[in-house]
Design a protein around this motif. Structure first.
Motif, PDB file in Angstrom:
ATOM      1  N   VAL A  78     -25.426-124.801   6.261  1.00 54.09           N
ATOM      2  CA  VAL A  78     -26.677-123.981   4.994  1.00 54.09           C
ATOM      3  C   VAL A  78     -25.757-123.594   4.306  1.00 54.09           C
ATOM      4  CG1 VAL A  78     -27.652-122.155   5.835  1.00 54.09           C
ATOM      5  CG2 VAL A  78     -27.414-123.472   7.560  1.00 54.09           C
ATOM      6  N   ALA A  79     -26.131-124.114   3.052  1.00 58.67           N
ATOM      7  CA  ALA A  79     -25.866-123.610   1.871  1.00 58.67           C
ATOM      8  C   ALA A  79     -26.555-122.216   1.264  1.00 58.67           C
ATOM      9  CB  ALA A  79     -26.221-124.552   0.644  1.00 58.67           C
ATOM     10  N   PHE A  99     -28.462-131.178   3.694  1.00 59.24           N
ATOM     11  CA  PHE A  99     -28.401-129.289   4.562  1.00 59.24           C
ATOM     12  C   PHE A  99     -29.662-129.091   5.416  1.00 59.24           C
ATOM     13  CE2 PHE A  99     -25.431-128.571   0.835  1.00 59.24           C
ATOM     14  CZ  PHE A  99     -24.364-128.601   1.766  1.00 59.24           C
ATOM     15  N   PHE A 100     -28.805-128.263   6.568  1.00 57.99           N
ATOM     16  CA  PHE A 100     -30.318-128.186   7.478  1.00 57.99           C
ATOM     17  C   PHE A 100     -31.097-127.221   6.748  1.00 57.99           C
ATOM     18  CE2 PHE A 100     -31.377-125.235  10.424  1.00 57.99           C
ATOM     19  CZ  PHE A 100     -32.519-125.454  11.783  1.00 57.99           C
ATOM     20  N   ASP A 101     -30.835-125.876   5.899  1.00 62.70           N
ATOM     21  CA  ASP A 101     -31.661-125.345   5.151  1.00 62.70           C
ATOM     22  C   ASP A 101     -30.311-124.793   3.955  1.00 62.70           C
ATOM     23  OD1 ASP A 101     -33.819-123.387   4.884  1.00 62.70           O
ATOM     24  OD2 ASP A 101     -34.136-121.809   5.894  1.00 62.70           O
ATOM     25  N   PHE A 102     -31.380-123.688   2.898  1.00 65.12           N
ATOM     26  CA  PHE A 102     -30.356-123.194   2.030  1.00 65.12           C
ATOM     27  C   PHE A 102     -31.048-122.227   1.575  1.00 65.12           C
ATOM     28  CE2 PHE A 102     -33.933-125.104  -0.453  1.00 65.12           C
ATOM     29  CZ  PHE A 102     -33.734-124.575  -1.258  1.00 65.12           C
ATOM     30  N   HIS A 103     -30.280-120.927   1.293  1.00 65.24           N
ATOM     31  CA  HIS A 103     -30.303-119.653   0.538  1.00 65.24           C
ATOM     32  C   HIS A 103     -29.902-119.986  -0.772  1.00 65.24           C
ATOM     33  CE1 HIS A 103     -31.572-117.621   4.034  1.00 65.24           C
ATOM     34  NE2 HIS A 103     -31.068-118.840   4.870  1.00 65.24           N
ATOM     35  N   THR A 104     -29.951-118.329  -1.387  1.00 64.95           N
ATOM     36  CA  THR A 104     -29.819-118.432  -2.703  1.00 64.95           C
ATOM     37  C   THR A 104     -28.755-117.321  -3.400  1.00 64.95           C
ATOM     38  OG1 THR A 104     -32.148-117.589  -3.359  1.00 64.95           O
ATOM     39  CG2 THR A 104     -31.605-119.789  -3.910  1.00 64.95           C
ATOM     40  N   ASP A 108     -29.695-112.680   1.457  1.00 65.93           N
ATOM     41  CA  ASP A 108     -30.739-111.490   2.319  1.00 65.93           C
ATOM     42  C   ASP A 108     -29.429-111.637   3.458  1.00 65.93           C
ATOM     43  OD1 ASP A 108     -32.491-110.652   4.360  1.00 65.93           O
ATOM     44  OD2 ASP A 108     -34.203-111.238   2.976  1.00 65.93           O
ATOM     45  N   THR A 109     -29.019-110.736   4.398  1.00 65.75           N
ATOM     46  CA  THR A 109     -27.904-110.835   5.461  1.00 65.75           C
ATOM     47  C   THR A 109     -28.727-111.610   6.881  1.00 65.75           C
ATOM     48  OG1 THR A 109     -26.639-109.737   4.507  1.00 65.75           O
ATOM     49  CG2 THR A 109     -26.400-109.535   6.581  1.00 65.75           C
ATOM     50  N   GLU A 110     -29.933-110.794   7.101  1.00 63.31           N
ATOM     51  CA  GLU A 110     -31.099-110.656   7.971  1.00 63.31           C
ATOM     52  C   GLU A 110     -31.354-112.371   7.723  1.00 63.31           C
ATOM     53  OE1 GLU A 110     -34.793-109.046  10.624  1.00 63.31           O
ATOM     54  OE2 GLU A 110     -34.061-107.709   8.344  1.00 63.31           O
ATOM     55  N   ARG A 111     -32.188-112.494   6.731  1.00 60.40           N
ATOM     56  CA  ARG A 111     -32.758-113.848   6.769  1.00 60.40           C
ATOM     57  C   ARG A 111     -31.424-114.885   7.235  1.00 60.40           C
ATOM     58  NH1 ARG A 111     -33.480-117.325   1.914  1.00 60.40           N
ATOM     59  NH2 ARG A 111     -34.699-118.880   3.245  1.00 60.40           N
ATOM     60  N   LEU A 112     -30.795-114.873   6.040  1.00 54.10           N
ATOM     61  CA  LEU A 112     -29.252-115.992   6.862  1.00 54.10           C
ATOM     62  C   LEU A 112     -28.641-115.926   8.323  1.00 54.10           C
ATOM     63  CD1 LEU A 112     -27.328-117.854   5.665  1.00 54.10           C
ATOM     64  CD2 LEU A 112     -25.832-115.861   4.766  1.00 54.10           C
ATOM     65  N   ASN A 113     -28.183-114.846   8.786  1.00 52.04           N
ATOM     66  CA  ASN A 113     -28.071-115.108  10.279  1.00 52.04           C
ATOM     67  C   ASN A 113     -29.207-115.167  10.526  1.00 52.04           C
ATOM     68  OD1 ASN A 113     -25.836-114.115  12.294  1.00 52.04           O
ATOM     69  ND2 ASN A 113     -26.910-112.167  12.628  1.00 52.04           N
TER      70      ASN A 113
END
Length: 292
Positions: A78-79, A99-104, A108-113
């Motif tokens: 996850v990136a 990558f399984f998924d990525f964030h920018t 966003d801690t809740e979404r990342l968790n």
């Protein structure tokens, strides 16, 4: 209950954001700030999920990361990366391939968790669904070394496209096994896999063997015959040791590769053939290329 292990790797320049402290309550964290340190951790404590925190990276750094990730197919990645990075083709390719998924940023801690939990669950499902080695389509590729894992990753990647493939390697290194694995993992897996040893067929016969011939095309041609290329229709044609192919046949083979049709010996009729070509060679072919 034991916490799930999570490897966090921070890479790139000007990385100002930090890992949210909330993650430590849900995960057993392992931290690394370079690929070498991350590799040591993965070697000693295999981790099903890893989080890559990426800052600004130049093209060389992205390519280095791409090559390293190719050796880590058993981990779900996850990136978290800068918004502007997504505009770069290299970074987009990196995300799609690895990558399984990525964030920018910002995180966003809740979404990342939630994403990390989903990735962990997927890794668990995948590990439990692995078939025994004897039942795998690439069962002949034995081993779990970094080189073998990278080869498996390349096979899965190449199998998804229809372009011709050249496999280079010393005699006995498993070029045909690799070609069969590419075929077995492709959309052509239900079609035929036809292997041709280019060095074992006499030069006088290889044209008719590959392209077939019509009745009466030459003395002894009592009936028409499909060539090996036609026999591989809907599947894969493997040209083993293509460097041994007579140079006078290369023009016909090139035309087939470019246009997707052949002419049997003794016929002017074009026959369309849907076949993927995989070739191999134990010698370096580049010095023998002739440019008009």
């Amino acid at each position: 209950m034991a916490l799930r292990r999570l490897l966090i790797i921070a890479l790139g320049k000007a990385l100002e954001c930090e890992v949210p402290g909330e993650l430590s309550s849900s995960w057993d964290l392992r931290l690394a700030d370079q690929l070498g340190g991350a590799q040591k951790l993965l070697n000693t404590q295999p981790t099903p999920v890893a989080l890559l925190l990426l800052g600004e990276m130049d093209d060389t750094e992205v390519n280095t990361l791409d090559q390293w990730l190719q050796t880590q197919p058993s981990t779900q990645w996850v990136a978290v990366l800068p918004v502007d990075a997504i505009k770069r083709l290299l970074c987009r390719d990196l995300i799609v391939q690895h990558f399984f998924d990525f964030h920018t940023w910002p995180i966003d801690t809740e979404r990342l968790n939630h994403t990390l939990g989903h990735a962990f669950g997927y890794a668990e499902l995948r590990s439990r669904s692995h078939r025994p080695a004897a039942q795998r389509q690439d069962m002949a590729l034995v081993g779990q070394s970094a080189a073998i894992q990278q080869l498996r990753h390349q096979i899965r990647k190449v199998a998804q496209v229809g372009a011709p493939v050249l496999i280079a390697g010393e005699s006995g290194s498993g070029k045909e096994l690799t070609a069969r694995a590419v075929h077995n993992h492709s959309s052509r897996a239900k079609g035929p896999f036809v292997a041709v040893n280019c060095g074992a067929i006499p030069a006088s016969l290889i044209q008719s063997e590959l392209f077939g011939y019509e009745r009466g095309a030459f003395t002894g041609a009592a009936r028409e015959k499909r060539g090996l290329i036609e026999s591989a229709g809907g599947g894969t044609l493997f040209l083993d040791e293509i460097g041994d192919l007579p140079i006078e046949l290369q023009a016909n083979l090139l035309r087939f590769l470019q246009e997707g049709h052949i002419n049997r010996v003794g016929s002017s009729q074009c026959i369309a053939v849907d076949v993927r070509v995989i070739a191999s060679s134990h010698i370096d072919l580049a010095p023998g290329i002739r440019i008009p």
